[in-house]
Design a protein around this motif. Structure first.
Motif, mmCIF file in Angstrom:
data_model
loop_
_atom_site.group_PDB
_atom_site.id
_atom_site.type_symbol
_atom_site.label_atom_id
_atom_site.label_comp_id
_atom_site.label_asym_id
_atom_site.label_seq_id
_atom_site.Cartn_x
_atom_site.Cartn_y
_atom_site.Cartn_z
ATOM 1 N N THR A 1 0.854 -1.191 0.000
ATOM 2 C CA THR A 1 0.000 0.000 0.000
ATOM 3 C C THR A 1 0.892 1.244 0.000
ATOM 4 O O THR A 1 1.987 1.231 0.581
ATOM 5 N N PRO A 2 0.443 2.338 -0.610
ATOM 6 C CA PRO A 2 1.280 3.533 -0.719
ATOM 7 C C PRO A 2 1.812 4.043 0.619
ATOM 8 O O PRO A 2 2.944 4.514 0.698
ATOM 9 N N CYS A 3 1.014 3.908 1.686
ATOM 10 C CA CYS A 3 1.476 4.442 2.980
ATOM 11 C C CYS A 3 2.701 3.698 3.505
ATOM 12 O O CYS A 3 3.440 4.228 4.334
ATOM 13 N N THR B 1 -8.452 0.440 7.009
ATOM 14 C CA THR B 1 -8.112 0.507 8.431
ATOM 15 C C THR B 1 -8.684 1.821 8.988
ATOM 16 O O THR B 1 -9.159 2.670 8.214
ATOM 17 N N CYS C 1 -7.140 4.901 7.426
ATOM 18 C CA CYS C 1 -7.470 5.225 6.025
ATOM 19 C C CYS C 1 -8.376 6.451 5.925
ATOM 20 O O CYS C 1 -8.290 7.209 4.943
ATOM 21 N N CYS D 1 -6.483 9.564 5.240
ATOM 22 C CA CYS D 1 -5.425 9.467 4.223
ATOM 23 C C CYS D 1 -5.843 10.137 2.922
ATOM 24 O O CYS D 1 -7.014 10.105 2.524
ATOM 25 N N TYR E 1 -5.354 9.143 0.096
ATOM 26 C CA TYR E 1 -5.807 8.123 -0.865
ATOM 27 C C TYR E 1 -7.098 7.419 -0.424
ATOM 28 O O TYR E 1 -7.462 6.390 -0.978
ATOM 29 N N ARG E 2 -7.774 7.987 0.584
ATOM 30 C CA ARG E 2 -8.902 7.248 1.172
ATOM 31 C C ARG E 2 -9.983 6.901 0.151
ATOM 32 O O ARG E 2 -10.665 5.892 0.294
ATOM 33 N N CYS F 1 -7.892 4.038 -2.491
ATOM 34 C CA CYS F 1 -7.130 2.868 -2.024
ATOM 35 C C CYS F 1 -8.091 1.783 -1.514
ATOM 36 O O CYS F 1 -9.061 2.086 -0.833
ATOM 37 N N GLY G 1 -7.232 -0.470 0.606
ATOM 38 C CA GLY G 1 -6.890 -0.824 1.983
ATOM 39 C C GLY G 1 -5.914 -1.993 2.015
ATOM 40 O O GLY G 1 -5.121 -2.178 1.092
ATOM 41 N N VAL G 2 -6.031 -2.800 3.050
ATOM 42 C CA VAL G 2 -5.017 -3.819 3.339
ATOM 43 C C VAL G 2 -5.659 -5.208 3.299
ATOM 44 O O VAL G 2 -6.832 -5.378 3.648
ATOM 45 N N LYS H 1 -0.140 4.137 8.367
ATOM 46 C CA LYS H 1 -0.317 5.528 8.802
ATOM 47 C C LYS H 1 -0.852 6.344 7.627
ATOM 48 O O LYS H 1 -0.360 6.181 6.498
ATOM 49 N N PRO H 2 -1.799 7.225 7.875
ATOM 50 C CA PRO H 2 -2.368 7.979 6.753
ATOM 51 C C PRO H 2 -1.351 8.910 6.101
ATOM 52 O O PRO H 2 -0.491 9.469 6.780
HETATM 53 S S1 SF4 Z 1 -5.889 4.545 2.314
HETATM 54 FE FE1 SF4 Z 1 -5.157 3.345 4.076
HETATM 55 S S2 SF4 Z 1 -4.037 1.578 3.254
HETATM 56 FE FE2 SF4 Z 1 -4.320 3.068 1.599
HETATM 57 S S3 SF4 Z 1 -2.444 4.261 1.557
HETATM 58 FE FE3 SF4 Z 1 -3.883 5.360 2.876
HETATM 59 S S4 SF4 Z 1 -3.569 4.616 4.991
HETATM 60 FE FE4 SF4 Z 1 -2.558 3.202 3.563
#
Ligand code: SF4
Length: 333
Positions: A242-244, A288, A291, A294, A296-297, A300, A302-303, A317-318
């Motif tokens: 994930t980018p974070c 999470t 997110c 973030c 990218y919310r 993205c 997520g995980v 972490k965002p």
């Molecule tokens: S949206 Fe969530 S999983 Fe995706 S880059 Fe941001 S913090 Fe990380």
């Protein structure tokens, strides 16, 4: 890479990838500990040639130029040469088989695949030593066969690259593996895939689980080596990150989000209504708490849900801003 682009008439570097990945069936002759299938079958359950051809024709009519075949073990499909010939006939310029390499250790088989139209062989190689690789794929002698497969395919003038599934058994090898690929095998195309926590990873593969935090320093070292040596990634080479986790390398990550990524989605839907590979990834992922804050919310996915159940959310972490500079840029973004 530039030689292959010219030789096989692939679109110029910088062109967005338009491809279709087709799973030809579930049969497999390996027993990878990280396999997302809980019980890969030794034979059977092959999709019929006609059905595969219809998917290829549909993707081609939508502008796909890359056809990628995976499984199970795609090379075991009883009609694999016929399938490759059909892809070539339909006008795909980039025809790739994703393989564990066991069949390609047979020179005659490799030559048959090349003659039928394959031009890139992506071989699973999960270590730079036989003991780790053989243990990971559950086949004694698999490492030497994979090396023979690389030799056979290179001698035939095929483009060869590798997939490396990151697990607890091999994550410390990432820098040495990258060097081994570039300096010993003279290969510059590889993908690092963080294993999804499903299938065999949930059973016997438990001992393979490693956290992103443990693996990232080694991944960074491997990517730094590429940067220093001027090795340009061929495609987005990081899967299931994930980018974070490493924003500076987020341009190398595939399958992490919709929206922005959808514009140049690496995989077209094989059939109307069928989930593309990217969407298959999204269904395994979960946002999470972080997110929500973030940047990218909205895009993205997520995980990996299975990962979160093993390791929790604390590593994510965002991001407050999107990264604006990237040290490595792939030939095909
Ligand atoms: S949206 Fe969530 S999983 Fe995706 S880059 Fe941001 S913090 Fe990380």
């Amino acid at each position: 890479m530039r030689e292959a682009v010219k030789k096989f008439n692939w679109p110029p570097p910088g062109s967005p990838v338009k491809g279709v990945e087709l799973l030809v069936g579930e049969g497999c002759n390996a027993r990878c500990l990280f396999c997302c299938s809980a019980s890969p079958r030794a034979a059977g359950a092959w999709r019929p040639w006609r059905e595969i051809c219809a998917d290829l024709a549909r993707a081609r009519s939508r502008g796909a130029w890359l056809a990628s075949f995976s499984g199970g073990e795609a090379a075991l499909h009883p009609d694999i040469f016929r399938i490759l010939r059909s892809a070539a006939k339909l006008g795909f310029s980039f025809i790739q088989i994703i393989t564990n390499g066991l069949r390609f250790a047979d020179g005659e088989f490799a030559a048959g695949a090349a003659a039928a139209g394959a031009n890139e062989i992506k071989i699973s190689l999960h270590a730079r030593d036989a003991a780790t690789h053989d243990r990971t794929v559950g086949v004694r002698g698999a490492f030497s066969k994979a090396l023979r497969a690389i030799e056979n395919c290179s001698a035939l003038g095929l483009k060869v690259s590798a997939n490396f599934a990151v697990t607890k058994l091999n994550y410390r090898q990432l820098p040495a593996f990258t060097k081994f690929m570039a300096e010993d095998l003279r290969l510059t195309g590889f993908c690092f895939m963080f294993s999804f926590y499903e299938g065999r990873m949930l059973g016997g593969g438990k001992k393979l689980r490693v956290s992103y935090s443990a693996a990232l320093p080694y991944l960074r070292k491997a990517l730094k080596y590429m940067e220093k040596e001027g090795i340009r990634p061929e495609t987005k080479m990081l899967s299931n990150f994930t980018p974070c986790l490493a924003p500076e390398y987020s341009n190398l990550m595939s399958d992490w989000g919709a929206g922005e990524q959808e514009k140049d989605s690496p995989v077209l839907q094989a059939r109307p209504g069928e989930a593309a590979a990217v969407a298959r990834h999204s269904s395994r992922k979960k946002k999470t708490q972080a997110c929500a804050a973030c940047v990218y919310r909205k895009i993205c996915y997520g995980v990996d849900d299975g990962y979160l159940r093993s390791f929790g959310e604390s590593e994510f972490k965002p991001l407050a801003v999107k990264p604006s500079a990237f040290p490595l840029r792939p030939f095909y973004p």
